[in-house]
Design an enzyme around this catalytic site. Structure first.
Site, short mmCIF file in Angstrom:
data_model
loop_
_atom_site.label_atom_id
_atom_site.label_comp_id
_atom_site.label_asym_id
_atom_site.label_seq_id
_atom_site.Cartn_x
_atom_site.Cartn_y
_atom_site.Cartn_z
N ALA A 77 0.86 -1.18 0.00
CA ALA A 77 0.00 0.00 0.00
C ALA A 77 0.90 1.24 0.00
O ALA A 77 2.11 1.14 0.25
CB ALA A 77 -0.89 -0.01 1.24
N GLN A 79 1.18 3.45 2.15
CA GLN A 79 1.80 3.62 3.47
C GLN A 79 2.44 2.32 3.96
O GLN A 79 2.46 2.03 5.16
CB GLN A 79 0.77 4.12 4.48
CG GLN A 79 0.43 5.60 4.32
CD GLN A 79 1.67 6.48 4.51
OE1 GLN A 79 2.58 6.17 5.27
NE2 GLN A 79 1.70 7.61 3.79
N SER A 80 2.97 1.52 3.06
CA SER A 80 3.57 0.24 3.45
C SER A 80 4.85 0.44 4.27
O SER A 80 5.80 1.07 3.81
CB SER A 80 3.88 -0.55 2.18
OG SER A 80 4.73 -1.65 2.48
N ASN A 81 4.86 -0.14 5.46
CA ASN A 81 6.10 -0.16 6.26
C ASN A 81 7.13 -1.08 5.62
O ASN A 81 8.33 -0.83 5.68
CB ASN A 81 5.81 -0.66 7.68
CG ASN A 81 4.85 0.24 8.41
OD1 ASN A 81 5.11 1.43 8.56
ND2 ASN A 81 3.73 -0.31 8.88
N ALA A 83 7.53 -1.66 2.41
CA ALA A 83 8.16 -0.96 1.28
C ALA A 83 9.23 0.00 1.80
O ALA A 83 10.35 0.05 1.29
CB ALA A 83 7.10 -0.22 0.46
#
Ligand SMILES: *Cc1c(COP(=O)(O)O)cnc(C)c1O
Length: 329
Positions: A77, A79-81, A83
């Site tokens: 997403a 807001q992916s942690n 990523a």
């Protein structure tokens, strides 16, 4: 031979072991004894703002380096942690990183996206897709990189392959060293790798997973990862799982999670975020209420990190401002 034996290569990225800290004021507020509740600080894993993906990325990046990869490709997403931490791992290891993110370029730059930029990752916006379609978009990006002479390594959503989950089998061993009398560890279930690794080491009876609505078949995802990790076959029904904290879906703010954020903040100065760790504490609270977590036993709340996501979550930011007590001078 399981995937943990010899064949595995680890890229050193994190700071270990993470602390296990008592949380007596939070414990009492939940209705547990003061000594019953401990917090496993996997928000303090060191790299790139910290969080649970560092444990997985040590093994995923070790495998990528062993394959001669030049570029890490992963999805998530906006807001992916995961990523964000893949971007940080690539920077640390001298690998290029391309993040294939769900959404469109006008997603306002906040939270994790700010750090993605600072860590030097490239971003491909995949539009409004999830699941298999997002994974297919990542494969197309990897194919394009290959044609240009790069050697891409595609890391799955959340780093949740058996290789990544091995990092949490190790966390389970770390926990047993720190708390041999551990009764229950409470952890959020997102893409499933964290719970799978913990279940592999601790057994299904000692891990309470709180589903956050990220995948369609959470129990099957976890048991599949455990089977891939060690060959151990568990029936999905043997897992301890709660689905009562999903609310309107993965990225939606629930009242229970919002309450958990203020409770952890006001009892222990502990910073949680709305999507994962807020749901984990809300799930623990519900478990104490219904008796599935009882006083007099050692319970561990796994703090999996994700704080940048709080600042990228508009609804949670707005609610926290309502909670601010403004005093007159
Ligand atoms: C990814 C993530 C989780 C969930 O872990 P999974 O292995 O994907 O189930 C929990 N907390 C935070 C902060 C995360 O970023």
């Amino acid at each position: 031979m399981g995937v943990g034996d010899g064949a595995r290569q680890r890229a050193a990225l994190g700071t270990w072991p993470t602390p296990l800290e008592p949380a007596p004021r939070l414990a009492r507020a939940l209705g547990l004894g003061a000594d019953d509740l401990w917090v496993k600080r996997d928000d303090l894993t060191g790299l790139g703002g910290g969080g649970n993906k560092v444990r997985k990325l040590e093994w995923l990046c070790g495998a990528a380096l062993a394959e001669g990869a030049t570029t890490l490709v992963t999805t998530g997403a906006a807001q992916s942690n995961h990523a964000r931490l893949t971007a940080a791992a690539g920077a640390r290891l001298g690998l290029d990183v391309v993040l294939v993110l769900a959404g469109s370029p006008d997603s306002s730059a906040s939270g994790n996206l700010v750090l993605d930029g600072l860590f030097g990752a490239g971003v491909v916006w995949a539009g409004k897709v999830r699941g298999a379609k997002l994974a297919a978009a990542a494969e197309r990006v990897a194919e394009g990189l290959r044609q240009r002479g790069a050697v891409p390594c595609v890391i799955p959503l959340g780093g949740s392959s058996p290789v990544g989950a091995y990092g949490y089998a190790e966390c389970g061993r770390e926990l047993l060293d720190q708390a041999p009398d551990l009764d229950t560890v409470v952890a959020t279930l997102g893409s499933g790798g964290m719970m799978a690794g913990l279940v592999d080491t601790l057994g299904p009876g000692r891990v309470l997973g709180v589903d956050c609505g990220a995948v369609d078949d959470p129990a099957g995802t976890v048991t599949g990862l455990v089977a891939g990790l060690s060959g151990t076959v568990h029936a999905p029904g043997d897992l301890r799982l709660r689905h009562d904290q999903v609310g309107a879906g993965y990225s939606a703010l629930t009242e229970e999670s919002m309450d958990a954020l203020t409770l952890a903040g006001r009892t222990e100065g502990l910073a949680l975020e709305p999507v994962y760790t807020g749901r984990a504490l809300a799930g623990l609270r519900a478990a104490v209420r219904d008796g599935s977590v009882a006083p007099g036993r050692r319970t561990v709340l796994l703090h999996s990190g994700g704080l940048p996501g709080l600042f990228g979550h508009a609804a949670a930011v707005a609610r926290s401002q309502e909670a601010l007590t403004v005093l007159s001078p």
